[in-house]
Design a protein around this motif. Structure first.
Motif, PDB file in Angstrom:
ATOM      1  N   LEU A  44      57.098 -54.005   9.639  1.00  8.24           N
ATOM      2  CA  LEU A  44      56.220 -54.525   9.791  1.00  8.24           C
ATOM      3  C   LEU A  44      55.354 -54.619   8.166  1.00  8.24           C
ATOM      4  O   LEU A  44      54.766 -55.368   7.969  1.00  8.24           O
ATOM      5  N   ASP A  45      54.399 -53.665   8.360  1.00  5.41           N
ATOM      6  CA  ASP A  45      53.691 -52.479   7.360  1.00  5.41           C
ATOM      7  C   ASP A  45      53.730 -53.429   6.210  1.00  5.41           C
ATOM      8  O   ASP A  45      53.638 -54.050   5.027  1.00  5.41           O
ATOM      9  N   ALA A  46      55.403 -52.168   5.742  1.00  6.29           N
ATOM     10  CA  ALA A  46      55.912 -51.704   4.315  1.00  6.29           C
ATOM     11  C   ALA A  46      56.559 -53.533   3.879  1.00  6.29           C
ATOM     12  O   ALA A  46      56.108 -54.189   3.042  1.00  6.29           O
ATOM     13  N   LYS A  73      57.001 -52.628  -4.076  1.00 10.21           N
ATOM     14  CA  LYS A  73      58.854 -52.745  -3.314  1.00 10.21           C
ATOM     15  C   LYS A  73      58.985 -51.571  -2.598  1.00 10.21           C
ATOM     16  O   LYS A  73      60.235 -51.803  -2.199  1.00 10.21           O
ATOM     17  N   GLU A  74      59.368 -50.452  -3.812  1.00 12.44           N
ATOM     18  CA  GLU A  74      59.434 -49.384  -3.527  1.00 12.44           C
ATOM     19  C   GLU A  74      59.524 -48.778  -2.556  1.00 12.44           C
ATOM     20  O   GLU A  74      60.229 -48.258  -1.786  1.00 12.44           O
ATOM     21  N   LEU A  75      58.013 -49.082  -1.315  1.00  9.30           N
ATOM     22  CA  LEU A  75      58.152 -48.361  -0.168  1.00  9.30           C
ATOM     23  C   LEU A  75      58.466 -49.425   0.476  1.00  9.30           C
ATOM     24  O   LEU A  75      59.146 -48.510   1.563  1.00  9.30           O
ATOM     25  N   LYS A  76      58.619 -50.892   0.653  1.00 12.77           N
ATOM     26  CA  LYS A  76      59.327 -50.856   1.691  1.00 12.77           C
ATOM     27  C   LYS A  76      60.918 -51.365   1.626  1.00 12.77           C
ATOM     28  O   LYS A  76      62.005 -50.854   2.556  1.00 12.77           O
ATOM     29  N   ILE A  77      61.658 -50.986  -0.150  1.00 11.59           N
ATOM     30  CA  ILE A  77      62.936 -50.134  -0.049  1.00 11.59           C
ATOM     31  C   ILE A  77      63.067 -49.188   0.714  1.00 11.59           C
ATOM     32  O   ILE A  77      63.809 -48.684   1.008  1.00 11.59           O
ATOM     33  N   GLU A  78      62.520 -48.248   0.481  1.00 10.90           N
ATOM     34  CA  GLU A  78      62.470 -46.734   0.926  1.00 10.90           C
ATOM     35  C   GLU A  78      62.904 -46.408   2.313  1.00 10.90           C
ATOM     36  O   GLU A  78      63.715 -45.558   3.031  1.00 10.90           O
ATOM     37  N   THR A  79      61.305 -47.140   3.221  1.00 11.08           N
ATOM     38  CA  THR A  79      61.210 -48.118   4.850  1.00 11.08           C
ATOM     39  C   THR A  79      62.360 -48.698   4.713  1.00 11.08           C
ATOM     40  O   THR A  79      63.022 -47.518   6.460  1.00 11.08           O
ATOM     41  N   GLU A  80      62.739 -48.987   4.594  1.00 15.70           N
ATOM     42  CA  GLU A  80      64.329 -49.841   5.522  1.00 15.70           C
ATOM     43  C   GLU A  80      65.714 -49.374   5.242  1.00 15.70           C
ATOM     44  O   GLU A  80      66.487 -49.075   5.919  1.00 15.70           O
ATOM     45  N   THR A  81      65.661 -48.012   3.794  1.00 18.93           N
ATOM     46  CA  THR A  81      67.226 -47.967   3.906  1.00 18.93           C
ATOM     47  C   THR A  81      66.592 -46.280   5.253  1.00 18.93           C
ATOM     48  O   THR A  81      67.366 -45.650   5.917  1.00 18.93           O
ATOM     49  N   ARG A  82      65.359 -45.589   4.955  1.00 14.60           N
ATOM     50  CA  ARG A  82      65.077 -44.252   5.912  1.00 14.60           C
ATOM     51  C   ARG A  82      65.487 -44.797   7.392  1.00 14.60           C
ATOM     52  O   ARG A  82      66.255 -43.670   8.038  1.00 14.60           O
ATOM     53  N   LEU A 106      68.609 -52.522  11.947  1.00 14.18           N
ATOM     54  CA  LEU A 106      67.520 -51.404  11.593  1.00 14.18           C
ATOM     55  C   LEU A 106      68.987 -51.066  10.236  1.00 14.18           C
ATOM     56  O   LEU A 106      69.033 -50.739   9.573  1.00 14.18           O
ATOM     57  N   LYS A 107      69.562 -50.891  10.297  1.00 12.66           N
ATOM     58  CA  LYS A 107      70.904 -50.053  10.257  1.00 12.66           C
ATOM     59  C   LYS A 107      71.167 -51.533   8.994  1.00 12.66           C
ATOM     60  O   LYS A 107      71.925 -50.628   7.978  1.00 12.66           O
ATOM     61  N   THR A 108      71.566 -52.082   9.307  1.00  9.08           N
ATOM     62  CA  THR A 108      71.301 -53.254   8.411  1.00  9.08           C
ATOM     63  C   THR A 108      70.456 -54.456   7.599  1.00  9.08           C
ATOM     64  O   THR A 108      71.109 -55.696   6.849  1.00  9.08           O
ATOM     65  N   LEU A 109      69.830 -53.171   7.778  1.00 10.25           N
ATOM     66  CA  LEU A 109      68.178 -54.681   8.207  1.00 10.25           C
ATOM     67  C   LEU A 109      68.340 -54.524   6.540  1.00 10.25           C
ATOM     68  O   LEU A 109      68.204 -56.254   5.660  1.00 10.25           O
ATOM     69  N   THR A 110      68.447 -53.788   5.731  1.00 10.19           N
ATOM     70  CA  THR A 110      67.817 -54.073   3.804  1.00 10.19           C
ATOM     71  C   THR A 110      69.272 -54.466   3.654  1.00 10.19           C
ATOM     72  O   THR A 110      70.155 -54.545   3.398  1.00 10.19           O
ATOM     73  N   ARG A 111      68.553 -55.040   2.146  1.00  7.38           N
ATOM     74  CA  ARG A 111      69.798 -56.032   1.153  1.00  7.38           C
ATOM     75  C   ARG A 111      69.826 -54.595   0.457  1.00  7.38           C
ATOM     76  O   ARG A 111      70.579 -55.527  -0.214  1.00  7.38           O
ATOM     77  N   ALA A 116      69.021 -41.507  -1.245  1.00  4.82           N
ATOM     78  CA  ALA A 116      67.969 -40.972  -0.707  1.00  4.82           C
ATOM     79  C   ALA A 116      66.850 -39.837  -1.785  1.00  4.82           C
ATOM     80  O   ALA A 116      66.055 -39.541  -1.357  1.00  4.82           O
ATOM     81  N   ASP A 117      67.516 -39.676  -2.919  1.00  2.43           N
ATOM     82  CA  ASP A 117      67.154 -39.186  -4.294  1.00  2.43           C
ATOM     83  C   ASP A 117      65.033 -40.220  -4.440  1.00  2.43           C
ATOM     84  O   ASP A 117      65.434 -41.443  -4.541  1.00  2.43           O
TER      85      ASP A 117
END
Length: 263
Positions: A44-46, A73-82, A106-111, A116-117
């Motif tokens: 939610l924070d991201a 956006k980078e933080l949000k993408i990284e957070t969702e994927t992680r 959570l596993k399917t959260l990110t579009r 990981a890089d």
């Protein structure tokens, strides 16, 4: 312990520390519950940070707002994927139904799953922001120097009935997207790589996994439903094509062909 106070630890690592296992134990129900609670707060924070930055960028497109929105956006993408990767650790753990549902989300959260890089994540965020900005600030310039933005061209398509003007607006706007081709191809390549790291064949499979069924089952169900409504769409298209041909003439709108897009 307060999971959000564990400096530098991911929510999964914090949950492990709270059990005293340090990663050596099999995941437990309590650990899964703790992970979900912490993950909800972190995501939610991201999300709020990214949405606020994107609102500013959308309304004030500049180099600086692009950089700010890209970082968020980078933080949000990284957070969702992680979080999606960490949620996979609890596959097969016996958890309450609501927790199981949240783990799936959570596993399917990110579009847009990032690899990981970290360099690839940063590249994906940059490309996404730049593509959005290019679309939002794009314009088509006529030979006389007059430039029309998307809203101007949309107005022409909505109100004009002049064939040449409509064709110019339709074709002209699509010139805006041509320079995006290379970045968009890379966007798809990076997103597919991130989806594979989450255990999906590609981004499409990840998106189709959001509907409480296997992605192949979802695709088959869409095909089944489409086969039921297709006769209605065929009849509707036939009727509309006849009406458009009546206005512009069958020379412009052949009755055995698709309706020209600009009309």
């Amino acid at each position: 312990m307060n999971l959000r106070d564990v400096c530098g630890a991911t929510v999964a690592a914090a949950a492990l520390l709270s059990t005293g296992c340090g990663g050596a134990c099999a995941p437990t129900t309590d650990e899964a519950v703790a992970f979900v609670e912490a993950a909800e707060v972190e995501w939610l924070d991201a999300w709020i940070t990214a949405e606020r930055a994107d609102w500013v960028r959308t309304n004030f497109i500049t180099e600086d707002t692009n950089l700010i929105a890209g970082a968020a956006k980078e933080l949000k993408i990284e957070t969702e994927t992680r979080l999606g990767r960490e949620a996979s650790r609890f596959d097969g753990v016996d958890v309450p139904e609501d927790v199981a549902r949240k783990l799936l989300i959570l596993k399917t959260l990110t579009r847009l799953p990032a690899p990981a890089d970290p360099a690839m994540t940063a590249e994906l965020a940059r490309i996404t922001t730049e593509l959005q900005s290019a679309y939002g600030s794009g314009s088509y310039c006529r030979d006389d120097g007059e430039c029309l933005e998307l809203e101007d061209l949309s107005e022409i398509v909505a109100t004009s009935r002049d064939v040449d003007e409509l064709r110019e607006a339709w074709v002209g706007w699509r010139r805006v997207s041509a320079p995006m081709r290379e970045d968009f191809s890379r966007y798809v390549e990076l997103g597919n790589a991130g989806a594979r790291e989450l255990g999906f064949a590609d981004m499409g499979a990840l998106w189709r996994s959001k509907f409480d069924m296997h992605p192949d089952e979802f695709a088959a169900d869409v095909d089944r439903i489409w086969s039921q409504v297709k006769p209605l769409y065929d009849a509707l298209h036939c009727y509309v094509r006849a009406e458009v041909a009546d206005h512009y003439g069958v020379g412009m709108v052949p009755l055995d062909q698709p309706i020209p897009a600009h009309l």
